[in-house]
Design a protein around this motif. Structure first.
Motif, PDB file in Angstrom:
ATOM      1  N   GLU A   1       0.810  -1.220   0.000  1.00  0.00           N
ATOM      2  CA  GLU A   1       0.000   0.000   0.000  1.00  0.00           C
ATOM      3  C   GLU A   1       0.842   1.269   0.000  1.00  0.00           C
ATOM      4  O   GLU A   1       0.359   2.318  -0.438  1.00  0.00           O
ATOM      5  CB  GLU A   1      -0.945   0.012   1.203  1.00  0.00           C
ATOM      6  N   PHE A   2       2.074   1.200   0.474  1.00  0.00           N
ATOM      7  CA  PHE A   2       2.843   2.420   0.712  1.00  0.00           C
ATOM      8  C   PHE A   2       4.084   2.495  -0.181  1.00  0.00           C
ATOM      9  O   PHE A   2       5.158   2.876   0.250  1.00  0.00           O
ATOM     10  CB  PHE A   2       3.212   2.511   2.190  1.00  0.00           C
ATOM     11  N   LEU A   3       3.892   2.160  -1.445  1.00  0.00           N
ATOM     12  CA  LEU A   3       5.004   2.171  -2.385  1.00  0.00           C
ATOM     13  C   LEU A   3       5.512   3.584  -2.636  1.00  0.00           C
ATOM     14  O   LEU A   3       6.717   3.785  -2.853  1.00  0.00           O
ATOM     15  CB  LEU A   3       4.587   1.507  -3.694  1.00  0.00           C
ATOM     16  N   ASP A   4       4.639   4.573  -2.618  1.00  0.00           N
ATOM     17  CA  ASP A   4       5.080   5.953  -2.834  1.00  0.00           C
ATOM     18  C   ASP A   4       5.955   6.440  -1.686  1.00  0.00           C
ATOM     19  O   ASP A   4       6.929   7.174  -1.906  1.00  0.00           O
ATOM     20  CB  ASP A   4       3.887   6.878  -3.015  1.00  0.00           C
ATOM     21  N   LEU A   5       5.623   6.061  -0.473  1.00  0.00           N
ATOM     22  CA  LEU A   5       6.468   6.409   0.670  1.00  0.00           C
ATOM     23  C   LEU A   5       7.835   5.753   0.525  1.00  0.00           C
ATOM     24  O   LEU A   5       8.873   6.407   0.740  1.00  0.00           O
ATOM     25  CB  LEU A   5       5.794   5.964   1.972  1.00  0.00           C
ATOM     26  N   ALA A   6       7.847   4.484   0.161  1.00  0.00           N
ATOM     27  CA  ALA A   6       9.132   3.810  -0.043  1.00  0.00           C
ATOM     28  C   ALA A   6       9.947   4.508  -1.117  1.00  0.00           C
ATOM     29  O   ALA A   6      11.165   4.709  -0.963  1.00  0.00           O
ATOM     30  CB  ALA A   6       8.896   2.346  -0.414  1.00  0.00           C
ATOM     31  N   SER A   7       9.290   4.920  -2.197  1.00  0.00           N
ATOM     32  CA  SER A   7      10.008   5.604  -3.282  1.00  0.00           C
ATOM     33  C   SER A   7      10.596   6.922  -2.796  1.00  0.00           C
ATOM     34  O   SER A   7      11.726   7.278  -3.172  1.00  0.00           O
ATOM     35  CB  SER A   7       9.060   5.854  -4.456  1.00  0.00           C
ATOM     36  N   ALA A   8       9.857   7.667  -1.991  1.00  0.00           N
ATOM     37  CA  ALA A   8      10.365   8.943  -1.481  1.00  0.00           C
ATOM     38  C   ALA A   8      11.586   8.736  -0.599  1.00  0.00           C
ATOM     39  O   ALA A   8      12.554   9.514  -0.654  1.00  0.00           O
ATOM     40  CB  ALA A   8       9.263   9.667  -0.704  1.00  0.00           C
ATOM     41  N   LEU A   9      11.584   7.705   0.211  1.00  0.00           N
ATOM     42  CA  LEU A   9      12.734   7.419   1.075  1.00  0.00           C
ATOM     43  C   LEU A   9      13.920   6.921   0.257  1.00  0.00           C
ATOM     44  O   LEU A   9      15.067   7.306   0.499  1.00  0.00           O
ATOM     45  CB  LEU A   9      12.332   6.393   2.137  1.00  0.00           C
ATOM     46  N   LEU A  10      13.652   6.072  -0.731  1.00  0.00           N
ATOM     47  CA  LEU A  10      14.723   5.583  -1.598  1.00  0.00           C
ATOM     48  C   LEU A  10      15.368   6.727  -2.367  1.00  0.00           C
ATOM     49  O   LEU A  10      16.588   6.742  -2.577  1.00  0.00           O
ATOM     50  CB  LEU A  10      14.173   4.542  -2.573  1.00  0.00           C
ATOM     51  N   ALA A  11      14.560   7.703  -2.783  1.00  0.00           N
ATOM     52  CA  ALA A  11      15.090   8.841  -3.538  1.00  0.00           C
ATOM     53  C   ALA A  11      16.063   9.666  -2.706  1.00  0.00           C
ATOM     54  O   ALA A  11      16.883  10.406  -3.261  1.00  0.00           O
ATOM     55  CB  ALA A  11      13.945   9.721  -4.022  1.00  0.00           C
TER      56      ALA A  11
ATOM     57  N   TRP B   1       2.724  16.468   3.501  1.00  0.00           N
ATOM     58  CA  TRP B   1       3.444  15.734   4.545  1.00  0.00           C
ATOM     59  C   TRP B   1       4.504  14.769   4.036  1.00  0.00           C
ATOM     60  O   TRP B   1       5.488  14.508   4.746  1.00  0.00           O
ATOM     61  CB  TRP B   1       2.462  14.937   5.419  1.00  0.00           C
ATOM     62  N   LEU B   2       4.349  14.220   2.825  1.00  0.00           N
ATOM     63  CA  LEU B   2       5.231  13.137   2.394  1.00  0.00           C
ATOM     64  C   LEU B   2       6.685  13.591   2.292  1.00  0.00           C
ATOM     65  O   LEU B   2       7.592  12.910   2.806  1.00  0.00           O
ATOM     66  CB  LEU B   2       4.749  12.562   1.062  1.00  0.00           C
ATOM     67  N   SER B   3       6.932  14.718   1.675  1.00  0.00           N
ATOM     68  CA  SER B   3       8.311  15.208   1.555  1.00  0.00           C
ATOM     69  C   SER B   3       8.881  15.563   2.921  1.00  0.00           C
ATOM     70  O   SER B   3      10.052  15.277   3.207  1.00  0.00           O
ATOM     71  CB  SER B   3       8.364  16.423   0.630  1.00  0.00           C
TER      72      SER B   3
END
Length: 330
Positions: A139-149, A313-315
């Motif tokens: 469900e939280f692939l976008d959060l993972a992508s932001a952290l990986l970036a 909030w994500l960034s």
């Protein structure tokens, strides 16, 4: 609850998980009843598997597989006899996607957990992403992508009673023990923990009790639950995930961070949506006040999981975690 009502209630959660909003509307507008939710979402996920099979590039195939994983996971949100199969298909699609897109990604499993470790081997820090009551690593692939970036390694996990493990295990309050086993398996000395929805309680509890946690963040996490006030649908989900009504009531009794919050010594970011109002749930503001290094971010228009407010909030959350794991690294 009618199918249109249920679909409206899940709208921002689904869009926040990364599915196309127009396709979501097409799929849900055709549902005769909530009972048709699971089969319709499974069909949609399998259509993405078919696209992946005929894709003209590995990038396209991987993107289709990631989208299939999202739809399969969302299939589990409504009561459905084959929810276990949907969770297994989500797990399989995510694994296939990462095999194509990130050959260095590594499946790591142990007692009460499974997930994928992604990111560079020499990452300056590792983040454990903890799902909630009926969420999962897909469900939280976008959060993972932001952290990986931000150059971090990310371990997105399912714990007991969650995701692909929901069919064979039960949710329990002592999640810090599970994260402790995760840290052992990853072979790292310090991690950050990000928890979403009920996972926010797990993350805060872990930050208080697991000394290898260097930073934490919660998103829509409860500070306390009052079983008698919880809506019946929430009680029903909790009963399925914990092993019965009595177990669910006992579990809810443990969800209270009053004593643990002052023990969270490391930086903690608490994110809430001001429109997130669930009876029986005390949101995160008391946690941020009681934690010695707590910071509170309330998004006025945010709902539960803030899928309608990701730019707010994500960034900031990702920067908070990256800063604490890199700039202030021991």
């Amino acid at each position: 609850m009618s199918a249109p009502e249920f679909a409206a209630a899940q709208w921002t959660r689904a869009v926040g998980a990364g599915v196309d909003p127009h396709e979501y509307l097409r799929v849900t507008e055709a549902l005769p009843s909530v009972a048709d939710w699971g089969p319709a979402f499974l069909r949609t996920g399998r259509a993405y598997l078919e696209r992946a099979e005929h894709a003209g590039s590995s990038a396209s195939a991987g993107a289709h597989l990631l989208m299939a994983a999202r739809w399969f996971h969302l299939a589990t949100l409504a009561p459905y006899a084959e929810a276990g199969r949907a969770a297994a298909e989500a797990d399989s699609a995510l694994g296939r996607a990462l095999t194509v897109l990130e050959p260095g990604a590594r499946r790591v499993s142990g007692e009460g957990f499974t997930g994928w470790l992604r990111g560079p081997a020499d990452a300056p820090g590792t983040v454990v992403v903890v799902p909630g009551l009926d969420s999962a690593k897909e469900e939280f692939l976008d959060l993972a992508s932001a952290l990986l970036a931000r150059g971090l390694a990310v371990f997105a996990m399912d714990g007991p009673g969650q995701g692909v493990l929901a069919a064979t295990t039960h949710l329990g309050p002592d999640y810090e023990q599970v994260v402790g086993r995760v840290v052992d398996a990853l072979g790292v000395t310090r991690v950050a923990v990000v928890g979403l929805s009920l996972g926010g309680y797990f993350a805060a509890r872990t930050a208080a009790l697991e000394p290898r946690v260097a930073a934490a963040a919660t998103v829509s996490g409860p500070f306390r639950l009052d079983w008698d006030e919880l809506p019946e649908p929430v009680k029903d989900i909790m009963a399925r995930r914990t092993g019965g009504a009595d177990a669910a009531r006992e579990f809810a009794r443990h969800v209270d961070l009053s004593d643990l919050a002052p023990r969270i010594a490391d930086p903690l970011l608490v994110v809430d949506g001001a429109q997130d109002r669930i009876p029986g749930v005390t949101n995160g503001e008391p946690l941020a006040r009681a934690a010695p290094r707590g910071t509170y971010l309330s998004v006025p228009h945010g709902d539960h999981l803030l899928g309608n407010a990701r730019p707010d909030w994500l960034s900031r959350l990702s920067d908070h975690i990256a800063h604490e794991l890199t700039v202030t690294r021991a």
